[in-house]
Design a protein around this motif. Structure first.
Motif, PDB file in Angstrom:
ATOM      1  N   GLU A   1     -48.356 -19.986  38.237  1.00  0.00           N
ATOM      2  CA  GLU A   1     -48.090 -19.666  36.837  1.00  0.00           C
ATOM      3  C   GLU A   1     -48.922 -18.456  36.422  1.00  0.00           C
ATOM      4  O   GLU A   1     -49.863 -18.054  37.103  1.00  0.00           O
TER       5      GLU A   1
ATOM      6  N   PRO B   1     -41.750 -25.368  39.704  1.00  0.00           N
ATOM      7  CA  PRO B   1     -43.204 -25.168  39.673  1.00  0.00           C
ATOM      8  C   PRO B   1     -43.808 -25.291  41.063  1.00  0.00           C
ATOM      9  O   PRO B   1     -43.193 -25.830  41.989  1.00  0.00           O
TER      10      PRO B   1
ATOM     11  N   ASN C   1     -49.701 -33.286  35.264  1.00  0.00           N
ATOM     12  CA  ASN C   1     -49.442 -31.917  34.810  1.00  0.00           C
ATOM     13  C   ASN C   1     -48.175 -31.362  35.461  1.00  0.00           C
ATOM     14  O   ASN C   1     -47.367 -30.679  34.804  1.00  0.00           O
ATOM     15  N   GLU C   2     -47.971 -31.656  36.741  1.00  0.00           N
ATOM     16  CA  GLU C   2     -46.761 -31.200  37.429  1.00  0.00           C
ATOM     17  C   GLU C   2     -45.507 -31.831  36.835  1.00  0.00           C
ATOM     18  O   GLU C   2     -44.478 -31.163  36.681  1.00  0.00           O
TER      19      GLU C   2
ATOM     20  N   ARG D   1     -44.724 -29.994  33.669  1.00  0.00           N
ATOM     21  CA  ARG D   1     -44.168 -28.668  33.932  1.00  0.00           C
ATOM     22  C   ARG D   1     -42.721 -28.773  34.401  1.00  0.00           C
ATOM     23  O   ARG D   1     -41.873 -27.957  34.036  1.00  0.00           O
TER      24      ARG D   1
END
Length: 341
Positions: free
Chosen positions: A59, A115, A250-251, A254
């Motif tokens: 990112e 991601p 968090n993944e 995303r």
């Protein structure tokens, strides 16, 4: 996409391979990757394209160059670009085989925007196209592949990554009598070998990086193979520790922000939506797919594979590079003058 871009993209991976080669065997994978990233970005910005990095170094807050969403080039031809400046940074740093520089390009909107996380991957060549399904067990997929290619399942060969997370799958395959090649890293090169018609590898199964997975999907589609993938959060792929769970959550967030549901099976056409694809791979270290860079004074040799999806053409390109004739930027990167050290 313009056919003429094929050679231009090959020049990009050649530059990345030459820059990464300086760090071969020096034990510094960060500097190797940094050099290859700089060389690749420099060459991309010299092309007559309006390219968007959809698979890259991470990112925008994680990667200063070739980050997801970065625009490269100085022209108007819109393309999606997926890059892995070094697939096998550790192998480069340790002087091991099968490290490559990789780029895949497609018409705008052609690639899944995923991601940087883990992806479960199952890849086969053209003879087993249409029979694989990650919703069923590995054993069932092995039976299906064996029937499709006309072999006993004990005569099949699988390539995977030599990682602790694959120990169970490797045991299953060994118990069934399969031959398993467990490589330390580098599943992009392995995906090419799986899909080549003259290869003795019947399928690839592993849990590796999602960026490499999308590039492998481009290879599979270009060579009329097949692939399925599934995005897997870190705490499921590597074990449910507090740190892995934090990364995994968090993944998941995303993924949802990008409109992707993790743990859902992605078919080949979900990951690559067009046949207008160009894939370029240049060897950094000698391997099963390509020779590595060699340097004799100011003369370097490279070997690349360039695949064009529309025509299903595979070209091997051997090149001699007179390094003083390269730009000063590339020359400095090849000799280690433009990196972290």
């Amino acid at each position: 996409m313009k056919r003429e871009l094929s050679l231009e993209f090959c020049r990009v991976t050649e530059a990345a391979a030459l820059a990464g080669y300086h760090w071969l065997g020096r034990g510094d994978k960060v500097s190797a990757d940094d050099a290859a990233v700089k060389a690749m970005r420099y060459m991309l910005n010299d092309l007559d394209i309006d390219g968007e990095i959809v698979i890259g170094e991470g990112e925008i807050d994680e990667a200063p160059m070739l980050y997801i969403g970065e625009h490269v080039g100085n022209g108007s031809t819109e393309v999606d670009i997926a890059v892995d400046p070094i697939d096998g940074t550790r192998m480069t740093a340790m002087g091991q085989n099968n490290a490559v520089a990789v780029l895949a390009a497609a018409d705008k909107g052609g690639f899944l925007k995923a991601p940087d996380m883990y992806m479960e991957k199952l890849i086969v060549g053209s003879d087993a196209k249409g029979v694989i399904d990650l919703n069923v067990s590995l054993e069932e997929n092995i039976y299906r592949i064996a029937r499709a290619v006309g072999k006993k399942y004990s005569d099949l060969t699988c390539v995977t990554l030599a990682k602790p997370r694959h120990e169970k799958a490797i045991k299953v395959m060994h118990d069934m009598g399969l031959r398993v090649y467990a490589i330390p890293d580098g599943d992009v090169a392995a995906s090419v070998l799986t899909c080549m018609p003259d290869s003795d590898i019947d399928f690839l199964y592993c849990i590796g990086g999602a960026p490499e997975g999308v590039i492998s999907a481009a290879v599979a589609r270009s060579l009329e193979g097949d692939m399925q993938g599934r995005l897997i959060p870190r705490h499921i792929a590597k074990g449910d520790t507090p740190d892995n769970r934090a990364h995994g959550e968090n993944e998941i967030a995303r993924c949802k922000a990008m409109g992707i549901e993790p743990m859902t099976v992605l078919k080949l056409e979900d990951m690559v939506k067009t046949d207008s694809i160009i894939v370029s791979i240049t060897g950094i270290t000698k391997g099963d797919l390509l020779d590595g860079v060699t340097l004799d004074g100011n003369i370097a040799k490279t070997e690349s594979i360039m695949i064009r999806g529309k025509s299903k053409t595979v070209r091997r390109i051997k090149a001699l590079h007179t390094l003083p004739k390269k730009s000063q930027t590339i020359y400095d990167l090849v000799f280690g003058n433009g990196t972290n050290k």
